[in-house]
Write an enzyme that holds these catalytic residues in place. Structure first.
Site, PDB file in Angstrom:
ATOM      1  N   SER A 185       0.819  -1.198   0.000  1.00  0.00           N
ATOM      2  CA  SER A 185       0.000   0.000   0.000  1.00  0.00           C
ATOM      3  C   SER A 185       0.862   1.262   0.000  1.00  0.00           C
ATOM      4  O   SER A 185       1.716   1.435  -0.869  1.00  0.00           O
ATOM      5  CB  SER A 185      -0.959  -0.040   1.195  1.00  0.00           C
ATOM      6  OG  SER A 185      -2.002   0.880   1.041  1.00  0.00           O
ATOM      7  N   ASP A 387      -8.315  -6.417  -5.200  1.00  0.00           N
ATOM      8  CA  ASP A 387      -8.156  -5.171  -4.449  1.00  0.00           C
ATOM      9  C   ASP A 387      -8.611  -4.001  -5.306  1.00  0.00           C
ATOM     10  O   ASP A 387      -8.216  -3.887  -6.470  1.00  0.00           O
ATOM     11  CB  ASP A 387      -6.690  -4.995  -4.051  1.00  0.00           C
ATOM     12  CG  ASP A 387      -6.414  -3.660  -3.384  1.00  0.00           C
ATOM     13  OD1 ASP A 387      -7.304  -3.162  -2.660  1.00  0.00           O
ATOM     14  OD2 ASP A 387      -5.309  -3.122  -3.571  1.00  0.00           O
ATOM     15  N   HIS A 449      -6.150  -6.978  -1.064  1.00  0.00           N
ATOM     16  CA  HIS A 449      -5.134  -5.943  -0.846  1.00  0.00           C
ATOM     17  C   HIS A 449      -3.963  -6.492  -0.042  1.00  0.00           C
ATOM     18  O   HIS A 449      -2.826  -6.053  -0.227  1.00  0.00           O
ATOM     19  CB  HIS A 449      -5.794  -4.771  -0.098  1.00  0.00           C
ATOM     20  CG  HIS A 449      -4.897  -3.611   0.160  1.00  0.00           C
ATOM     21  ND1 HIS A 449      -4.475  -2.756  -0.834  1.00  0.00           N
ATOM     22  CD2 HIS A 449      -4.344  -3.144   1.312  1.00  0.00           C
ATOM     23  CE1 HIS A 449      -3.715  -1.813  -0.309  1.00  0.00           C
ATOM     24  NE2 HIS A 449      -3.608  -2.021   0.991  1.00  0.00           N
TER      25      HIS A 449
END
Length: 638
Positions: A185, A387, A449
């Site tokens: 991320s 994601d 994710h």
């Protein structure tokens, strides 16, 4: 008060004076810093049966002016392959704790519903040491004075390099490991910046002179927020492809309207200031709002799932409900050496940290990647297919537009691109690989994710391939992993290999590092001892000198055996020419007097040569017995 009492009082007074001075000098020296032993975690509540993974945890101060401290949690590798490796893991946010990675993704343990720890099959500590760090300051267990949060990427980088330098001072035996950085991320911003700083640091003459370069060998970034422009503009195409939004509907028109506002902002922004743009953030929020039905909405981190509105994924993953209370238990925080005075409780993501970290003056990390690749640093980007927030289409578009090493994207030659190679793992279609010019991209099918949360064994296989672990010469059960139909290097996911030779090398390396640490930690103590020894020596010298001035007893310092009154010793020197006592060290007598006295003493001793020699005599049997007692005592103490 008698003469002997006066002398004793005088000696104690002198000694107490010198002791006071010694203690004062010692207080001027710096307090001995913490050692690695102070961070050792010997047990954890809820740990499984069997030996605990060797670990260290605690705080390291990186900014004394703001009380800025990073929290780290280090796990030693379970086995050593051909060489030692260390992986530093960072979660994103900004402001989200890397304990997510430790307890939900790549770490050796996961927390169960009853707050016990289970060993993870496929954890990344099999062949590499893992270092999880809560950063920037204020994230997770890290802390900082209120208002001293970081706002730019260069600030974050500087603090992180400081942390690494201090961490390697505590654990010098890891400093020459092959070093990798991994994360997900927003760590897609952190990691390239840190890598750039490390490569620049390694070029400094002062670092090279001390042989303190760090062996940075590669980067791994999962579902990374690397190029905000590409990610913002990928939201609607991804939503169309996955059926989240239907084209030609009122919902799609509302999303397209937010995209128009974003494009205006992007077109006027220069290179900097494009990491966080509020008008572009609205695209994702609008898509999520369009999925709101009843009290549910789509999970932006895993579109296969829904969540309570307006969390829309913030309550995910499900393990989070176990981790938060576990990391707040007092016996857990004590085991991890958490500073309870500064850190009141663990929170997964800090709103204060995220709210301050806008990076308005920082350029996006995508601009750093080409140079890193051109300098020979391998980089692996991987994405979970399901994601939304950092979706794979944005990452793939970024790679397609990126130029480095004389080519664009995955070009092998002008107009010829590296093929996507199907990847199967243990008989299942796992995704695909694509590689060119130091860059590798991996797409994980049916993953979220947090790819390691879904597929720890598959991500471990990916890791081992990337860092070059081949168990052919190590042992263990090989995993059936094929890229483009080829097996390639043999990996072992969750196996128990045998690496005696490598382990012995690591043992010797740690032993050498331990001695260096002992020498270093002993410097302060050595200074104190040296000062104390000098002061004590001066005190003894002065005491003896005073004793010789004032004593009414004979002097025994030249020929001790002539000083025993029981065997015809020298008569004590009598006062002469008004002296209260003879000062031998000051030569307070004439040589003729000394010769006469020695002559009489020798004559006296000669007349009694038949007497037994008794000075300093010891009973051999008693001495032997005493030695035996000492040996027995040593055995008892061990």
């Amino acid at each position: 008060m008698g003469f002997s009492e006066t002398r004793a009082y005088s000696a104690w007074g002198a000694w107490s004076t010198w002791l006071t001075i010694c203690l004062a000098l010692a207080n001027l020296l710096p307090v001995t810093a913490k050692s690695a032993a102070d961070y050792f975690v010997d047990s954890l509540p809820g740990q499984p049966e069997g030996p605990l993974v060797k670990m260290h945890a605690g705080h390291i101060e990186i900014n004394p002016e703001t009380s800025g401290n990073f929290f780290f949690w280090h796990f030693a590798n379970s086995h050593i392959a051909d060489k030692p490796r260390t992986i530093v893991w960072l979660n994103g946010g900004p402001g989200c704790s890397s304990e997510d990675g430790a307890l939900m993704e790549i770490g050796p343990y996961r927390v169960t519903d009853d707050h016990m720890l289970n060993r993870t099959d496929g954890s990344w500590d099999e062949f590499a040491n893992l270092l999880f760090v809560d950063q920037p300051v204020g994230t997770g267990f890290s802390y900082v004075s209120t208002g001293a949060y970081v706002s730019e990427l260069d600030e974050m980088t500087s603090q992180f390099v400081t942390f690494m330098e201090k961490w390697f001072e505590l654990f010098p035996h890891y400093e020459k490991d092959d070093l990798y950085f991994a994360g997900e991320s927003y760590a897609g911003q952190y990691i390239p910046y840190i890598a750039r700083a490390i490569l620049d640091r390694n070029k400094k003459e002062s670092v090279q002179a001390q042989n303190r370069q760090w062996n940075l060998k590669g980067l791994l970034i999962g579902n990374g927020w690397i190029s905000p422009r590409h990610q913002y503009l990928s939201y609607l195409p991804y939503a169309y492809r996955e059926g989240i939004i239907q084209g030609g509907t009122d919902a799609s028109l509302r999303v397209e309207a937010t995209i128009s506002k974003c494009m205006k902002k992007l077109n006027v922004e220069d290179t900097t200031g494009t990491i966080h743009i509020a008008d572009c953030e609205d695209i994702l929020q609008t898509i999520v709002d369009e999925t709101h039905k009843g009290n549910r909405c789509i999970n932006m981190y895993d579109i296969r799932l829904t969540d309570a509105y307006s969390a829309c994924g913030m309550n995910w993953p499900p393990d989070l409900k176990n981790i938060e209370p576990y990391l707040r238990y007092k016996n857990v925080t004590e085991a991890l050496h958490i500073n309870s005075d500064k850190q009141t409780g663990w929170t997964e993501c800090s709103g204060a940290v995220g709210g301050n970290f806008r990076a308005l003056k920082s350029k996006p990390s995508v601009e750093l990647l080409p140079r890193l690749l051109e300098e020979g640093l391998p980089i692996l980007l991987f994405s979970g297919q399901k994601d939304l927030i950092c979706n794979h289409m944005g990452t793939e578009d970024m790679i397609k537009d990126m130029k480095w090493s004389g080519g664009t994207g995955f070009e092998l030659s002008p107009g010829v691109w590296a093929p996507r190679q199907d990847w199967t793992f243990e008989g299942d279609s796992a995704g695909f690989y694509q590689q060119a010019r130091n860059l590798t991209y991996v797409l994980f099918y049916n993953a979220s994710h947090m790819v390691p949360f879904d597929y720890p064994r598959r991500t471990r296989d990916m890791l081992d391939k990337f860092i070059g672990v081949d168990i052919t010469d190590i042992g263990g059960n090989p995993a059936d992993s094929r890229i483009g139909g080829e097996k390639g290097p043999t990996t072992s996911v969750g196996g128990h290999p045998n690496s005696t030779t490598a382990a012995e090398r690591e043992k010797e390396k740690m032993k050498s590092a331990a001695w260096k640490a002992y020498y270093k930690s002993g410097e302060v103590a050595l200074i104190v001892v040296a000062i104390a020894a000098i002061i004590w020596g001066v005190f003894i010298w002065r005491s003896r000198r005073q004793k010789l001035r004032n004593s009414s007893h004979e002097y025994r310092g030249i020929y001790p055996m002539l000083g025993s009154s029981s065997s015809g010793s020298l008569p004590r020197f009598s006062n002469k020419r008004g002296r209260s006592a003879d000062d031998v060290e000051a030569a307070d007598f004439d040589e003729t007097e000394l010769d006469e006295r020695l002559s009489r003493a020798v004559s006296s001793r000669s007349s009694r040569e038949h007497e037994p020699y008794a000075i300093g005599e010891e009973d051999g049997s008693d001495r032997e017995g005493e030695g035996s007692d000492e040996r027995r005592g040593l055995v008892d103490k061990s």
